[in-house]
Design a protein around this motif. Structure first.
Motif, mmCIF file in Angstrom:
data_model
loop_
_atom_site.group_PDB
_atom_site.id
_atom_site.type_symbol
_atom_site.label_atom_id
_atom_site.label_comp_id
_atom_site.label_asym_id
_atom_site.label_seq_id
_atom_site.Cartn_x
_atom_site.Cartn_y
_atom_site.Cartn_z
ATOM 1 N N GLY A 29 0.816 -1.222 0.000
ATOM 2 C CA GLY A 29 0.000 0.000 0.000
ATOM 3 C C GLY A 29 0.840 1.257 0.000
ATOM 4 N N VAL A 31 2.628 4.213 -2.791
ATOM 5 C CA VAL A 31 1.981 4.936 -3.890
ATOM 6 C C VAL A 31 1.781 4.028 -5.108
ATOM 7 N N SER A 57 3.573 3.541 4.641
ATOM 8 C CA SER A 57 4.519 3.421 5.758
ATOM 9 C C SER A 57 5.934 3.094 5.281
ATOM 10 N N SER A 63 9.707 10.524 1.040
ATOM 11 C CA SER A 63 10.335 11.107 -0.145
ATOM 12 C C SER A 63 10.615 12.589 0.095
ATOM 13 N N SER A 64 11.203 13.254 -0.899
ATOM 14 C CA SER A 64 11.425 14.707 -0.781
ATOM 15 C C SER A 64 10.130 15.470 -1.004
ATOM 16 N N LYS A 65 9.078 14.741 -1.343
ATOM 17 C CA LYS A 65 7.727 15.287 -1.493
ATOM 18 C C LYS A 65 7.628 16.231 -2.688
ATOM 19 N N GLU A 196 -0.557 -9.057 5.980
ATOM 20 C CA GLU A 196 0.726 -9.364 5.354
ATOM 21 C C GLU A 196 0.606 -10.532 4.373
ATOM 22 N N CYS A 197 1.184 -10.380 3.215
ATOM 23 C CA CYS A 197 1.274 -11.506 2.283
ATOM 24 C C CYS A 197 2.427 -12.385 2.772
ATOM 25 N N ALA A 231 3.625 -4.897 -5.397
ATOM 26 C CA ALA A 231 4.120 -3.513 -5.468
ATOM 27 C C ALA A 231 4.763 -3.231 -4.117
ATOM 28 N N TRP A 235 10.830 -4.248 -0.344
ATOM 29 C CA TRP A 235 10.539 -5.572 0.219
ATOM 30 C C TRP A 235 10.360 -6.628 -0.881
ATOM 31 N N GLY A 256 18.110 7.693 1.777
ATOM 32 C CA GLY A 256 18.027 9.150 1.619
ATOM 33 C C GLY A 256 17.544 9.781 2.915
ATOM 34 N N LEU A 340 14.115 4.776 1.854
ATOM 35 C CA LEU A 340 14.947 3.855 1.069
ATOM 36 C C LEU A 340 14.463 3.840 -0.382
ATOM 37 N N GLY A 374 11.147 3.304 -10.171
ATOM 38 C CA GLY A 374 10.344 4.477 -10.531
ATOM 39 C C GLY A 374 10.453 5.590 -9.517
ATOM 40 N N TYR A 376 7.977 8.745 -7.296
ATOM 41 C CA TYR A 376 6.636 9.062 -6.813
ATOM 42 C C TYR A 376 5.822 9.728 -7.926
#
Ligand code: FAD
Length: 559
Positions: A29, A31, A57, A63-65, A196-197, A231, A235, A256, A340, A374, A376
């Protein structure tokens, strides 16, 4: 009510997950996963999505947003990638999420007046041209030394010779990802966090769903789906390994680090981008703070809670101080967050992967697809590519992606609402500042928050002096946005975790008290949750900062 995440909705979703035959099950879950759930749901597929922890989470809250084309890709002549990201940027600011994504200016300071100005100016001219004809963000412009003193008095006049100002956009990443999930749910996706899968289900060579564990109850059950889409960001390798899948790519991690400092610490009216020896450094305006980042170093440790080091912090301060008049010190830091980057590389000779731009879509087995890498900004493209890859296994015609046309929850009518702030404030008997704050976070759903407060002035007051968040927003986070812990509320639904010097420790008990009733916490559980949050904040700050110096206050006093 669809599009609402709360304890009752979660119970219902768990039952549906166990009982329904889905077309597509999305694992993760962040982006990418939330975007995939929305893409698939809006193409008419029966979709499920699970997330082991909370929405965003993982990397998607750290991210740097920035929603940006990526200036650095111009230097690599990757014009296609830049054009695509710029198109996404324009779409998000104007149609998809105008309540959450807004323009932000950056000054590129110049160290000499001619050659550098020509080079940077040409680059930014190209950057603007790649937006295409229909664009909403302003074009770049050159800034004289005199003008620079007005808009950037905090920069060193002795080393700088003017600059170039350009525009990108910024977003509260965690809020945006959660809003994507709410929008997917509005279009029919069945979604649960804390699931959790743990393995993939097989029939012959094909994957037919996943074995999952409800993290809260420990219950293990199966979700049946024609296609499963991973996705899982950083992980991914672990999931592949656990399920005995040989993927076409592997993921390495790059850490980062960002720090936040108070708005008053830097005198600027714009963000700043600096070229460093290894990459670029941003000084980004963020409410009453500045976000400074980021570092870029290999990481092989804990994925859940990556830590900053003293070297990371020194690097950020040193680089910023090269151009800042008032030098930043460690004691200026109010917050730290660490993410990460999932860096993907194809495994040699793999016939299954399709590398496209920065991300990889893999189809290693019938009924199994995955995406990683990729950025964000291009989540929608990644989601589209992943669903396109899944469609082949569904044996039926599925419409093309339509998310370009779909506004996220709260996007509708937000321009008109912003024009009506004064009237809305009168109508609701609150201040214009409060209405603007709510519009920037909930868009056209702002009345849901006000209705929940029911005119109660205590609920409409700030959660702590100096903070813009209202007490009712804490409640809204658990009743509408699926928050299930103090961390969910303080680190992702709000960003208090890096916006104030103690990371929100002082209000953690108060926040726990507000949400305990909805989440059914006992007193013992409440104490445990407060202690968990306290440990989280302390671990991050202890690893990154030098031992307490008695003259400083704020951030280190949490340890
Ligand atoms: C420091 C930094 C700065 C960045 N800045 C920018 C920027 O400014 N602009 C930009 O465009 N991009 C930026 N990026 C890149 C961007 O943040 C990432 O590309 C993006 O967030 C990755 O999202 P994701 O969904 O693929 O991964 P994640 O957000 O990590 O999501 C994966 C999810 O899968 C879940 N998961 C894992 N295993 C399981 C399991 N077994 N079962 C269920 N769920 C599971 C995890 O809990 C996690 O939530 C930055 C990245 C970093 C690290």
């Amino acid at each position: 009510m669809k599009s609402v995440f709360n304890p009752a909705q979660r119970e219902g979703a768990l039952t549906s997950l166990a009982e329904t035959q889905f077309d597509l099950l999305v694992v993760g879950g962040g982006v990418s996963g939330c975007g995939t759930a929305l893409d698939a749901a809006t193409r008419g597929l029966k979709v499920a999505m699970i997330e082991v922890n909370d929405f965003a989470s993982g990397t998607s809250s750290r991210s740097s947003k920035l929603i940006h084309g990526g200036l650095r890709y111009l230097e690599q002549y990757d014009f296609k990638l830049v054009r695509e990201a710029l198109k996404e940027r324009e779409l998000m600011v104007s149609r998809i999420a105008p309540h959450l994504v807004s323009p932000v200016s950056f000054l590129y300071p110049l160290h000499e007046p001619l050659k550098e100005r020509g080079y940077v100016g040409a680059g930014l001219m190209l950057y603007d041209a790649l937006r295409g004809r229909e664009h909403v963000l302003p074009s770049h412009r050159h800034v004289s030394v005199k003008r620079m003193r007005q808009i950037a008095p905090g920069l060193r006049p002795d080393v700088l010779r003017g600059g170039v100002l350009y525009y990108d956009a910024q977003v509260d990443d965690a809020r945006h990802t959660m809003t994507l999930a709410r929008t997917a749910s509005l279009y029919g996706a069945t979604i649960a966090t804390r699931v959790e899968c743990i393995d993939l289900l097989r029939e012959g060579d094909a994957v037919v769903g996943a074995k999952v564990r409800d993290v809260e109850s420990g219950l293990i059950f199966e979700i049946r789906s024609t296609v499963t889409a991973l996705a899982a960001g950083v992980w991914s390798d672990g999931l592949h390994e656990r399920a005995g899948v040989s993927p076409g790519y592997s993921v390495t991690m790059s850490k980062g680090v960002h720090i936040t400092v108070p708005g008053s610490a830097i005198a600027l009216e714009t963000g700043v981008i600096l070229k460093t020896d290894v990459s670029v450094l941003f000084i980004i305006p963020w409410k009453n703070e500045w976000i400074i980042g980021t570092t870029d170093t290999p990481w092989t440790g804990d994925r859940e809670n990556p830590l900053a080091t003293q070297e990371d912090i020194s690097y950020l301060l040193d680089q910023a101080n090269l151009v800042l008049l008032r030098q930043l010190r460690e004691s200026d830091i109010v917050g730290i967050f660490v993410g990460l980057r999932p860096l993907v590389a194809t495994n040699q000779g793999s016939p299954t992967t399709k590398i496209s731009r920065e991300h990889i879509v893999d189809h290693p087995l019938a009924g199994l697809v995955s995406v990683a890498g990729g950025k964000y900004t291009t989540y929608r493209i990644m989601a589209r590519d992943l669903v396109d890859a899944a469609v082949g296994d569904l044996n039926r015609k599925v419409p093309e992606s339509c998310t370009e046309e779909i506004g996220l929850i709260g996007a509708d009518g937000v321009v008109a609402l912003r024009n009506r702030v004064e009237l809305l404030a009168q109508e609701h008997g609150v201040t214009q500042t409060l209405i603007t704050h709510l519009l920037n976070r909930y868009g056209s759903r702002f009345e849901e928050v006000l209705d929940l407060a029911g005119g109660d002035q205590v609920m409409l007051s700030a959660i702590a002096p100096g903070l813009e968040y209202l007490r009712v927003e804490i409640l809204y986070a658990v009743l509408f946005e699926g928050a299930r812990s103090i961390e969910d509320v303080l680190a992702r639904r709000t960003r208090i975790c890096f916006e104030i010097a103690d990371g929100g420790l002082e209000i953690a008990l108060d926040v726990a008290g507000l949400i305990a009733g909805v989440l059914g916490w006992s007193d013992e559980r409440l104490d445990r949750e407060v202690s968990l949050y306290s440990k989280l904040i302390s671990s991050q700050r202890l690893s990154a900062l030098r031992p307490l110096d008695s003259s400083s206050d704020g951030l280190r006093s949490v340890s």
